[in-house]
Design a protein around this motif. Structure first.
Motif, PDB file in Angstrom:
ATOM      1  N   ILE A  36     -17.683 -10.671  30.791  1.00 12.93           N
ATOM      2  CA  ILE A  36     -16.692 -10.220  29.818  1.00 12.93           C
ATOM      3  C   ILE A  36     -15.809 -11.401  29.422  1.00 12.93           C
ATOM      4  O   ILE A  36     -15.224 -12.071  30.274  1.00 12.93           O
ATOM      5  CB  ILE A  36     -15.834  -9.085  30.398  1.00 12.93           C
ATOM      6  CG1 ILE A  36     -16.710  -7.874  30.733  1.00 12.93           C
ATOM      7  CG2 ILE A  36     -14.743  -8.685  29.421  1.00 12.93           C
ATOM      8  CD1 ILE A  36     -15.978  -6.782  31.483  1.00 12.93           C
ATOM      9  N   THR A  37     -15.718 -11.640  28.128  1.00 11.99           N
ATOM     10  CA  THR A  37     -14.900 -12.724  27.587  1.00 11.99           C
ATOM     11  C   THR A  37     -14.045 -12.187  26.445  1.00 11.99           C
ATOM     12  O   THR A  37     -14.287 -11.078  25.948  1.00 11.99           O
ATOM     13  CB  THR A  37     -15.787 -13.868  27.049  1.00 11.99           C
ATOM     14  OG1 THR A  37     -16.486 -13.401  25.877  1.00 11.99           O
ATOM     15  CG2 THR A  37     -16.791 -14.340  28.097  1.00 11.99           C
ATOM     16  N   PRO A  38     -13.071 -12.963  25.991  1.00 16.29           N
ATOM     17  CA  PRO A  38     -12.290 -12.511  24.833  1.00 16.29           C
ATOM     18  C   PRO A  38     -13.161 -12.281  23.593  1.00 16.29           C
ATOM     19  O   PRO A  38     -12.809 -11.459  22.741  1.00 16.29           O
ATOM     20  CB  PRO A  38     -11.294 -13.654  24.611  1.00 16.29           C
ATOM     21  CG  PRO A  38     -11.132 -14.268  25.964  1.00 16.29           C
ATOM     22  CD  PRO A  38     -12.479 -14.181  26.598  1.00 16.29           C
ATOM     23  N   GLU A  39     -14.274 -12.982  23.515  1.00 21.78           N
ATOM     24  CA  GLU A  39     -15.124 -12.871  22.331  1.00 21.78           C
ATOM     25  C   GLU A  39     -15.968 -11.604  22.327  1.00 21.78           C
ATOM     26  O   GLU A  39     -16.292 -11.063  21.256  1.00 21.78           O
ATOM     27  CB  GLU A  39     -16.043 -14.093  22.235  1.00 21.78           C
ATOM     28  CG  GLU A  39     -15.336 -15.398  21.908  1.00 21.78           C
ATOM     29  CD  GLU A  39     -14.499 -15.940  23.054  1.00 21.78           C
ATOM     30  OE1 GLU A  39     -13.438 -16.563  22.780  1.00 21.78           O
ATOM     31  OE2 GLU A  39     -14.887 -15.730  24.227  1.00 21.78           O
ATOM     32  N   ASN A  40     -16.356 -11.079  23.518  1.00 17.53           N
ATOM     33  CA  ASN A  40     -17.275  -9.934  23.539  1.00 17.53           C
ATOM     34  C   ASN A  40     -16.712  -8.672  24.163  1.00 17.53           C
ATOM     35  O   ASN A  40     -17.411  -7.661  24.254  1.00 17.53           O
ATOM     36  CB  ASN A  40     -18.586 -10.309  24.246  1.00 17.53           C
ATOM     37  CG  ASN A  40     -18.402 -10.623  25.732  1.00 17.53           C
ATOM     38  OD1 ASN A  40     -17.409 -10.242  26.349  1.00 17.53           O
ATOM     39  ND2 ASN A  40     -19.359 -11.324  26.311  1.00 17.53           N
ATOM     40  N   VAL A  41     -15.454  -8.697  24.611  1.00 17.93           N
ATOM     41  CA  VAL A  41     -14.906  -7.534  25.304  1.00 17.93           C
ATOM     42  C   VAL A  41     -14.890  -6.301  24.406  1.00 17.93           C
ATOM     43  O   VAL A  41     -14.910  -5.156  24.891  1.00 17.93           O
ATOM     44  CB  VAL A  41     -13.495  -7.838  25.858  1.00 17.93           C
ATOM     45  CG1 VAL A  41     -12.494  -8.020  24.716  1.00 17.93           C
ATOM     46  CG2 VAL A  41     -13.028  -6.732  26.801  1.00 17.93           C
TER      47      VAL A  41
ATOM     48  N   THR B 254     -12.174 -15.560  32.684  1.00 17.43           N
ATOM     49  CA  THR B 254     -12.453 -15.951  31.299  1.00 17.43           C
ATOM     50  C   THR B 254     -11.263 -15.726  30.367  1.00 17.43           C
ATOM     51  O   THR B 254     -11.326 -16.080  29.197  1.00 17.43           O
ATOM     52  CB  THR B 254     -13.659 -15.166  30.760  1.00 17.43           C
ATOM     53  OG1 THR B 254     -13.372 -13.762  30.838  1.00 17.43           O
ATOM     54  CG2 THR B 254     -14.916 -15.471  31.577  1.00 17.43           C
ATOM     55  N   GLY B 255     -10.204 -15.076  30.858  1.00 16.59           N
ATOM     56  CA  GLY B 255      -9.000 -14.961  30.064  1.00 16.59           C
ATOM     57  C   GLY B 255      -8.753 -13.618  29.419  1.00 16.59           C
ATOM     58  O   GLY B 255      -8.012 -13.524  28.435  1.00 16.59           O
ATOM     59  N   VAL B 256      -9.340 -12.538  29.977  1.00 16.78           N
ATOM     60  CA  VAL B 256      -9.072 -11.186  29.502  1.00 16.78           C
ATOM     61  C   VAL B 256      -8.163 -10.492  30.514  1.00 16.78           C
ATOM     62  O   VAL B 256      -8.307 -10.691  31.725  1.00 16.78           O
ATOM     63  CB  VAL B 256     -10.377 -10.382  29.319  1.00 16.78           C
ATOM     64  CG1 VAL B 256     -10.079  -8.976  28.793  1.00 16.78           C
ATOM     65  CG2 VAL B 256     -11.322 -11.117  28.370  1.00 16.78           C
ATOM     66  N   VAL B 257      -7.232  -9.677  30.024  1.00 19.15           N
ATOM     67  CA  VAL B 257      -6.319  -8.919  30.874  1.00 19.15           C
ATOM     68  C   VAL B 257      -6.528  -7.435  30.598  1.00 19.15           C
ATOM     69  O   VAL B 257      -6.555  -7.007  29.438  1.00 19.15           O
ATOM     70  CB  VAL B 257      -4.848  -9.299  30.597  1.00 19.15           C
ATOM     71  CG1 VAL B 257      -3.902  -8.430  31.411  1.00 19.15           C
ATOM     72  CG2 VAL B 257      -4.623 -10.769  30.905  1.00 19.15           C
TER      73      VAL B 257
END
Length: 547
Positions: free
Chosen positions: A56-61, A469-472
């Motif tokens: 899971i990344t900011p691009e695909n969440v 990866t930087g998602v909260v």
């Protein structure tokens, strides 16, 4: 307590599916970097609530989907964080109030065994029949019980191995947090800060349940006269473990009685702050206080985060630090070795009439203050992303009113020394009408980096999760699960679970067999959220994204 069984009961379904692999302390230490595991309440002993799973990344969440949902409880408290043990299949250990725990096949959602503790009908509780999670070591699962005990279960069968009472529940003691295990010991504390108890932390032998040591949170010499007997200062959330230096960092709650400071003169040191203990002996190392002579119920309840080799440039400091996000709405960064304050952040929410003396009930005067007694940041655990250097929080931004009065102490009865009121005549001048917020703070500089106001008719509750990866991730009192960009605070994904408030704290893991990363969160209100309009729920929601 109504509806609890007369005797504790275990139901076994398909226990042979649970891989026979005992969990070691090294496994728990290594799980901080293991994307397949979540082996302790905070995700690691340092309580970062961080997963290294990187699907899971900011691009695909935005492609995250609901994998399944499971009804797990009795529509009671749903404040817990599940644990996941890697294997084929991975097994989840999930708990909820009042003292239910289950072993679940994470791939199918099948319950493999379940256990219900027989809670005595005469327990006295402040804020719902909560259970926030379990601990795992070896072949055992450990759970605190509402009557101020700890029970050990066989991890493979759900059968009870031992039970230890830590204090007399008839006096007002209780236990609701997830315990933590290390060095063959189970570390647990005390709740009951509204009943005039005296707070403590203690260690139990993980194999036998025998008491190893017990430490009062407030030493006698810091209190006047016999006020120490009802000093409270309970330790009612999970301790943070420093495995390198063998220290415990723990949150400590309000002094007692809550609102009447006249019977406990002085600063009431060792209440409402952070306590550091030697984990082998329980010897006191230091204390950092956040609200001296507290009469606003500013428990400092959330788990502490330990960050190693942390640089605070403007203080010319580089070493380990402990981070506390408190009910006061500030984040505190202190030296891990001494407790010395390095930095206090900008407030996460509004501070209006804060620290003004509350009126006596006979004065007829009203004084709304905020944060109210629910915080700021109450028990809800924050998260920390070392890649971005940011700590993430949920805070309430709602005024309350309180009045103090003299009350005679009576064992087992509420001992508030006053009244707390949600319904106020009018908010304080300058109130922005936002009831709560999710945000990020830089623990080095104290800068509030971003904030997302959450509006509702109820308070926000539950904890945070961050990915490497930087998602909260977190849930809201409106029934929404939300993913934010950890750097900017932009909302990246939202999922509505319905109208029921979410009070659980999310966690995550990766399964190499399915090639998916999962995020799990419990759905259902608790605590002050019992006053919400949508009632209860008892669901566990599991979301997934394929690599």
């Amino acid at each position: 307590m109504l509806g609890s069984p007369e005797e504790s009961v275990t139901h076994q379904h398909d226990t042979d599916r649970i891989p026979r692999r005992d969990i070691t302390e090294q496994d728990i230490i290594d799980s901080a970097d293991d994307p397949e595991a979540w082996l302790t309440y905070g995700g690691n002993y340092e309580q970062h609530r961080l997963t290294t799973a990187d699907v899971i990344t900011p691009e695909n969440v935005g492609d995250l989907e609901l994998e399944y949902e499971l009804h797990v409880g009795a529509e009671s408290s749903m404040e817990g964080t599940p644990l996941v043990v890697p294997g084929d299949p991975p097994v989840m250990y999930q708990s909820n109030g009042p003292n239910h725990v289950k072993a679940i096949d994470t791939r199918s959602g099948d319950v493999l065994w379940s256990y219900t503790y027989a809670v005595p009908s005469d327990v006295v509780l402040c804020c719902d029949d909560n259970n926030r999670g379990v601990a795992i070591l070896g072949d055992k699962v450990y759970m605190t019980t509402l009557d101020s005990g700890v029970v050990a279960l066989n991890r493979y069968t759900g059968e009870e191995e031992w039970y230890t009472s830590t204090a007399d529940h008839e006096s007002g003691y209780s236990a609701t947090w997830a315990p933590v295990v290390y060095d063959g010991k189970v570390y647990t504390g005390s709740a009951g800060g509204e009943y005039g108890v005296r707070g403590f932390h203690m260690a139990l032998d993980a194999e036998t349940g025998d008491e190893v040591w017990r430490t009062w949170t407030s030493p006698d010499e810091e209190w006047v006269g016999d006020s120490i007997e009802q000093s409270c200062a309970t330790n009612w959330m999970t301790a943070t473990i420093d495995t390198e230096n063998e220290k415990l960092y723990m949150p400590v709650g309000n002094p007692g009685p809550d609102f009447d400071g006249s019977v406990r003169p002085g600063p009431n040191r060792n209440s409402a702050g952070t306590l550091c203990l030697d984990m082998q002996t329980g010897e006191r190392e230091w204390f950092h206080q956040e609200s001296p002579h507290d009469v606003w119920d500013y428990d400092s309840a959330a788990p502490r985060m330990l960050i190693r080799d942390f640089e605070v440039e403007h203080r010319d400091y580089e070493d380990d630090v402990v981070i506390s996000l408190g009910k006061t709405a500030w984040s505190y960064t202190v030296e891990a070795d001494t407790g010395k304050l390095l930095n206090r952040s900008e407030p996460g929410v509004q501070q209006l009439n804060m620290f003004r003396m509350i009126p006596h009930i006979d004065e007829g005067r009203r004084m709304p203050f905020m944060p109210g007694a629910m915080g700021g940041n109450d028990w809800q655990p924050p998260a920390y992303n070392p890649e971005l250097g940011l700590a993430y929080f949920k805070m309430n931004n709602s005024p309350q009113e309180a009045w103090w009065r003299f009350e005679e102490y009576e064992e087992g009865k509420k001992y508030w020394g006053g009244i707390l009121e949600d319904e106020i005549d009018q908010p304080p001048e300058g109130y922005n009408d936002h009831i709560s917020a999710v945000g990020a703070v830089d623990p080095e500089t104290g800068q509030l980096v971003w904030r997302d106001w959450i509006d509702s008719d109820a308070y926000i509750w539950g904890g945070m999760l961050t990915t490497e990866t930087g998602v909260v991730f977190s849930g809201t009192q409106n029934g929404d699960v939300i993913a934010w960009d950890g750097e900017s605070g932009d909302r990246l994904w939202e999922y509505s679970t319905g109208d029921t408030a979410i009070s659980g704290s999310p966690m995550s893991w990766y399964d190499p067999e399915t090639e998916k990363q999962y995020v799990a969160i419990q759905i259902g209100g608790s605590g002050w959220l019992r006053r919400g309009t949508a009632g209860r729920d008892d669901r566990l929601c599991v979301f997934s994204l394929e690599a």
